[in-house]
Design a protein around this motif. Structure first.
Motif, PDB file in Angstrom:
ATOM      1  N   LEU A  76       1.583   1.611  -4.797  1.00 29.00           N
ATOM      2  CA  LEU A  76       2.799   0.868  -4.452  1.00 29.00           C
ATOM      3  C   LEU A  76       2.695  -0.549  -5.011  1.00 29.00           C
ATOM      4  O   LEU A  76       3.674  -1.097  -5.546  1.00 29.00           O
ATOM      5  CB  LEU A  76       2.989   0.805  -2.935  1.00 29.00           C
ATOM      6  CG  LEU A  76       3.526   2.044  -2.219  1.00 29.00           C
ATOM      7  CD1 LEU A  76       2.562   3.214  -2.260  1.00 29.00           C
ATOM      8  CD2 LEU A  76       3.882   1.714  -0.769  1.00 29.00           C
ATOM      9  N   LEU A  82      10.635   2.558  -0.975  1.00 23.91           N
ATOM     10  CA  LEU A  82       9.982   1.777  -2.024  1.00 23.91           C
ATOM     11  C   LEU A  82      10.964   1.483  -3.154  1.00 23.91           C
ATOM     12  O   LEU A  82      10.983   0.366  -3.700  1.00 23.91           O
ATOM     13  CB  LEU A  82       8.760   2.527  -2.565  1.00 23.91           C
ATOM     14  CG  LEU A  82       7.982   1.830  -3.677  1.00 23.91           C
ATOM     15  CD1 LEU A  82       7.440   0.478  -3.221  1.00 23.91           C
ATOM     16  CD2 LEU A  82       6.839   2.721  -4.187  1.00 23.91           C
ATOM     17  N   GLY A 107       7.656   8.906   8.148  1.00 22.27           N
ATOM     18  CA  GLY A 107       6.226   8.734   8.349  1.00 22.27           C
ATOM     19  C   GLY A 107       5.758   9.021   9.764  1.00 22.27           C
ATOM     20  O   GLY A 107       4.562   8.902  10.054  1.00 22.27           O
ATOM     21  N   LEU A 129       5.987  -5.690   1.041  1.00 27.19           N
ATOM     22  CA  LEU A 129       5.973  -4.282   1.421  1.00 27.19           C
ATOM     23  C   LEU A 129       6.103  -4.106   2.935  1.00 27.19           C
ATOM     24  O   LEU A 129       6.711  -3.142   3.408  1.00 27.19           O
ATOM     25  CB  LEU A 129       4.684  -3.613   0.923  1.00 27.19           C
ATOM     26  CG  LEU A 129       4.620  -3.331  -0.584  1.00 27.19           C
ATOM     27  CD1 LEU A 129       3.231  -2.864  -0.985  1.00 27.19           C
ATOM     28  CD2 LEU A 129       5.654  -2.285  -0.985  1.00 27.19           C
ATOM     29  N   LYS A 130       5.541  -5.034   3.696  1.00 26.39           N
ATOM     30  CA  LYS A 130       5.669  -4.949   5.156  1.00 26.39           C
ATOM     31  C   LYS A 130       7.126  -5.075   5.593  1.00 26.39           C
ATOM     32  O   LYS A 130       7.508  -4.530   6.630  1.00 26.39           O
ATOM     33  CB  LYS A 130       4.807  -6.021   5.826  1.00 26.39           C
ATOM     34  CG  LYS A 130       3.316  -5.703   5.813  1.00 26.39           C
ATOM     35  CD  LYS A 130       2.502  -6.774   6.528  1.00 26.39           C
ATOM     36  CE  LYS A 130       1.026  -6.401   6.561  1.00 26.39           C
ATOM     37  NZ  LYS A 130       0.203  -7.445   7.230  1.00 26.39           N
ATOM     38  N   LEU A 143       3.247   9.364  -0.760  1.00 28.49           N
ATOM     39  CA  LEU A 143       4.309   8.981   0.173  1.00 28.49           C
ATOM     40  C   LEU A 143       5.216  10.170   0.489  1.00 28.49           C
ATOM     41  O   LEU A 143       5.371  11.094  -0.321  1.00 28.49           O
ATOM     42  CB  LEU A 143       5.158   7.853  -0.412  1.00 28.49           C
ATOM     43  CG  LEU A 143       4.448   6.544  -0.770  1.00 28.49           C
ATOM     44  CD1 LEU A 143       5.449   5.564  -1.364  1.00 28.49           C
ATOM     45  CD2 LEU A 143       3.773   5.937   0.455  1.00 28.49           C
ATOM     46  N   GLU A 173       9.740   7.590   2.366  1.00 28.09           N
ATOM     47  CA  GLU A 173       8.982   6.398   1.997  1.00 28.09           C
ATOM     48  C   GLU A 173       9.188   6.052   0.518  1.00 28.09           C
ATOM     49  O   GLU A 173       9.274   4.874   0.157  1.00 28.09           O
ATOM     50  CB  GLU A 173       7.501   6.616   2.309  1.00 28.09           C
ATOM     51  CG  GLU A 173       7.207   6.620   3.802  1.00 28.09           C
ATOM     52  CD  GLU A 173       5.793   7.073   4.127  1.00 28.09           C
ATOM     53  OE1 GLU A 173       5.249   6.606   5.141  1.00 28.09           O
ATOM     54  OE2 GLU A 173       5.235   7.914   3.380  1.00 28.09           O
ATOM     55  N   PHE A 210       5.829  -0.703   5.210  1.00 30.64           N
ATOM     56  CA  PHE A 210       4.574  -0.197   4.666  1.00 30.64           C
ATOM     57  C   PHE A 210       3.437  -1.078   5.177  1.00 30.64           C
ATOM     58  O   PHE A 210       3.574  -2.309   5.238  1.00 30.64           O
ATOM     59  CB  PHE A 210       4.582  -0.221   3.135  1.00 30.64           C
ATOM     60  CG  PHE A 210       5.617   0.688   2.511  1.00 30.64           C
ATOM     61  CD1 PHE A 210       5.452   2.065   2.533  1.00 30.64           C
ATOM     62  CD2 PHE A 210       6.757   0.176   1.916  1.00 30.64           C
ATOM     63  CE1 PHE A 210       6.400   2.907   1.976  1.00 30.64           C
ATOM     64  CE2 PHE A 210       7.712   0.999   1.351  1.00 30.64           C
ATOM     65  CZ  PHE A 210       7.532   2.368   1.379  1.00 30.64           C
ATOM     66  N   ASP A 211       2.292  -0.462   5.533  1.00 29.95           N
ATOM     67  CA  ASP A 211       1.168  -1.271   5.999  1.00 29.95           C
ATOM     68  C   ASP A 211       0.235  -1.588   4.819  1.00 29.95           C
ATOM     69  O   ASP A 211       0.413  -1.093   3.696  1.00 29.95           O
ATOM     70  CB  ASP A 211       0.409  -0.587   7.132  1.00 29.95           C
ATOM     71  CG  ASP A 211      -0.139   0.785   6.736  1.00 29.95           C
ATOM     72  OD1 ASP A 211      -0.569   0.950   5.582  1.00 29.95           O
ATOM     73  OD2 ASP A 211      -0.142   1.685   7.600  1.00 29.95           O
ATOM     74  N   GLN A 213      -1.407   1.279   2.853  1.00 32.87           N
ATOM     75  CA  GLN A 213      -0.535   2.034   1.952  1.00 32.87           C
ATOM     76  C   GLN A 213      -0.316   1.314   0.631  1.00 32.87           C
ATOM     77  O   GLN A 213       0.008   1.951  -0.379  1.00 32.87           O
ATOM     78  CB  GLN A 213       0.818   2.290   2.614  1.00 32.87           C
ATOM     79  CG  GLN A 213       0.796   3.320   3.721  1.00 32.87           C
ATOM     80  CD  GLN A 213       2.159   3.470   4.353  1.00 32.87           C
ATOM     81  OE1 GLN A 213       2.670   2.537   4.974  1.00 32.87           O
ATOM     82  NE2 GLN A 213       2.771   4.630   4.205  1.00 32.87           N
ATOM     83  N   ALA A 214      -0.471  -0.013   0.609  1.00 36.17           N
ATOM     84  CA  ALA A 214      -0.173  -0.781  -0.600  1.00 36.17           C
ATOM     85  C   ALA A 214      -0.988  -0.322  -1.790  1.00 36.17           C
ATOM     86  O   ALA A 214      -0.526  -0.362  -2.929  1.00 36.17           O
ATOM     87  CB  ALA A 214      -0.407  -2.274  -0.344  1.00 36.17           C
TER      88      ALA A 214
END
Length: 604
Positions: free
Chosen positions: A363, A420, A42, A395-396, A412, A416, A400-401, A404-405
């Motif tokens: 996600l 996941l 990313g 997710l963090k 992605l 990424e 992932f922020d 992005q969720a």
């Protein structure tokens, strides 16, 4: 006389979706450069490569290629619209008299130019794109994950081709061995900036750690200065307001400088939970045989999998590695032979095709709608190893922020998507992990972390990978599938296998035939001269690798237990490390005794 650069980027700025990807980015690629392009998933590696290729236009700045210089880019997802076969795509744009080069490259990369575009897999399309680039032979090659979907033999061919080329190239790859062998300088993308070191990837981690250490020192000095200035402001500003407003403004500037610093991304909080222990015997396979359309996959194959084993399956693409694992998991019936499972098996599978992920769902939805992970009646929670967690919080853990969720999975990057899938896998308890090409697209830091947590995992691991360095770091046993139904078990990882095998890339022969071809005595003839049986001779050959592996594991455990805080802060981990150390020391002593006994017997 100064050389004319092949390519130069100056003050590049690029923004996607409101977030800056690069700002004031500049770099130069010289003739003959062999560059590793590295950075976290990313961070913009593929985007930067597309800017270098002229496929993405920057918001600001300039891209200048030297006059007459051809720049070639290997597309990860090539557009083959209008082409019937993979070969048609690969030769497109080439002079007719040069089309033969595609056939030569196709042989090395093991792809069929006659393959139908409509039914080709993603891996076949990528190999066709790589073949097109290699056949065109531009002065500058831009290669984005060229080893993905290649088997080890094809990787070795590509490595040899790039080693002897006079062209410049830039490589994005997760394959340490590939990068170590080929690169002479490194471009590192970190928080929108590109740094260059005139050393290959082998020196990258030491350089990166020094940069970060210097950065931390500068941040520490800045914080101390701000603290001192702030104390002065509180204690003395009222008495000297007019004379010292410049100093107040300087304090504001220092605070603004600290606020503008971009925080480094941490590592993913990954861990596997072994859950309930399996029985000591995990899988017992006896006499497995399997063939498809007359092509043998396995022939009279035996394997005993014990709890805690890390078994790697290696071999050319299409040789049947996944099929053999499916037989071991009792998901595929053998033509002959039996497979027995031990008790309390809880299996988790990482599938390289990522079929468990719905690309059109977010996600968030991919987690909460999974019947094994979704918390009953909770649309914002996921069950992580038996405990509810908020989706965004979990997710963090995997970097992932929050934005992005809710984004679709298809947005992605490849790395990424792999993270996941690991998040889904690690939410479950398991004691048998099946990892089919888990290293594809992951960045180096995540690969290091994955290696470490596999080392600490209580359960058993079956692994398919073409990453030689990763195999050496993780595998304790290697099953080499060499074609024609030949599957041979070796102790250790990839380097151990090659050493025992007596050659570089495996051929479709047994170990004994390989030795005979090289003019060396086979194990069978050696046994007649030494008084050792064939089995004893083979054991004598593999014991040094076993002892070396045990010594390395002992050193690692001793290093872990040297931490004075381990006993007080993590008593369970200390106890586990102590037990493992005693076990490996006993195993090493037994292996040394066995080696000495066999050496004496061999000497007569």
């Amino acid at each position: 006389m100064p050389r004319t650069p092949l390519l130069q980027l100056s003050d590049i700025a690029l923004t996607f979706g409101g977030d800056p990807v690069f700002s004031e980015l500049s770099l130069v690629v010289q003739p003959g450069d062999r560059l590793a392009l590295v950075g976290r998933n990313g961070s913009g590696k593929s985007t930067l490569m597309k800017v270098m290729a002229g496929l993405v236009e920057a918001d600001a700045g300039s891209r200048v290629a030297a006059p007459g210089v051809s720049v070639g880019y290997m597309e990860q997802d090539p557009d083959m619209t209008g082409f019937v076969t993979l070969g048609d795509y690969a030769v497109s744009g080439m002079p007719v008299e040069d089309a033969y080069r595609v056939d030569m490259v196709a042989e090395g990369l093991k792809f069929d130019p006659a393959g139908d575009v409509a039914t080709a897999s993603g891996g076949e399309r990528r190999r066709a794109a790589l073949a097109k680039l290699m056949a065109e032979a531009p002065e500058l090659m831009l290669l984005d994950e060229p080893t993905n979907h290649l088997d080890i033999q094809a990787i070795a061919w590509l490595e040899a081709e790039l080693a002897q080329t006079r062209a410049g190239f830039v490589l994005i790859s997760h394959d340490r061995a590939f990068l170590n062998a080929l690169t002479q300088a490194t471009l590192w993308i970190d928080r929108g900036q590109v740094r260059r070191a005139e050393e290959g990837f082998a020196k990258f981690e030491g350089w990166r750690d020094k940069v970060w250490a210097d950065e931390d020192m500068q941040r520490h000095k800045l914080n101390r200065k701000i603290k001192a200035e702030a104390r002065w402001a509180v204690e003395g500003i009222s008495a000297r307001r007019k004379r010292n407003m410049g100093r107040v403004r300087a304090l504001q500037d220092l605070r603004a400088e600290r606020a503008a610093q971009i925080k480094r991304q941490g590592t993913a909080a990954m861990s596997f939970d072994g859950g309930q222990a399996s029985g000591k015997k995990v899988i017992e396979a006896v006499g497995l045989s399997k063939a498809f359309d007359g092509k043998p996959i396995a022939n009279d194959f035996d394997l005993m999998v014990q709890r805690g084993d890390r078994i790697a399956f290696v071999g050319p693409n299409g040789v049947g590695k996944t099929t053999l694992i499916k037989m071991l998991l009792q998901q595929e019936a053998p033509d002959a032979g039996t497979v027995k499972h031990g008790t309390n098996l809880d299996i988790a599978v990482f599938d390289q095709a990522r079929v468990q992920l719905d690309p059109d769902q977010s996600l968030w939805d991919n987690l909460v709608h999974d019947p094994e992970l979704g918390a009953a009646g909770k649309s914002d929670q996921v069950m992580v190893r038996g405990a509810p967690r908020h989706v965004v919080s979990y997710l963090k853990d995997f970097l992932f922020d929050e934005a992005q969720a809710r984004a679709p999975v298809r947005s992605l990057s490849g790395g990424e998507k792999s993270r996941l899938l690991l998040a889904r896998l690690m939410a479950r308890q398991s004691n048998l992990l099946v990892l089919d090409e888990p290293t594809n697209d992951l960045d180096i830091e995540t690969l290091d972390l994955l290696q470490d947590i596999l080392g600490e995992y209580d359960g058993t691991v079956l692994l398919v990978s073409h990453d030689r360095d990763f195999l050496d770091r993780v595998a304790t046993t290697t099953v080499a599938m060499e074609g024609n139904g030949q599957a041979v078990v070796y102790a250790g990882g990839w380097s151990d296998y090659r050493s025992q095998r007596g050659g570089d890339a495996p051929e479709k022969t047994t170990p004994q035939k390989s030795a005979a071809k090289k003019g060396k005595p086979t194990a069978a003839t050696a046994s007649r001269k030494s008084g050792l049986s064939f089995t004893e001779k083979h054991r004598l050959e593999e014991l040094p690798a076993v002892m070396e592996r045990l010594s390395a594991e002992i050193a690692k455990l001793e290093g872990l237990m040297a931490d004075p805080d381990l006993f007080t802060q993590q008593p369970a981990k200390f106890k586990k490390a102590t037990s493992a150390l005693v076990e490996r020391q006993a195993a090493l002593a037994a292996a040394e005794d066995e080696w000495l006994m066999l050496e004496e017997k061999a000497a007569g």
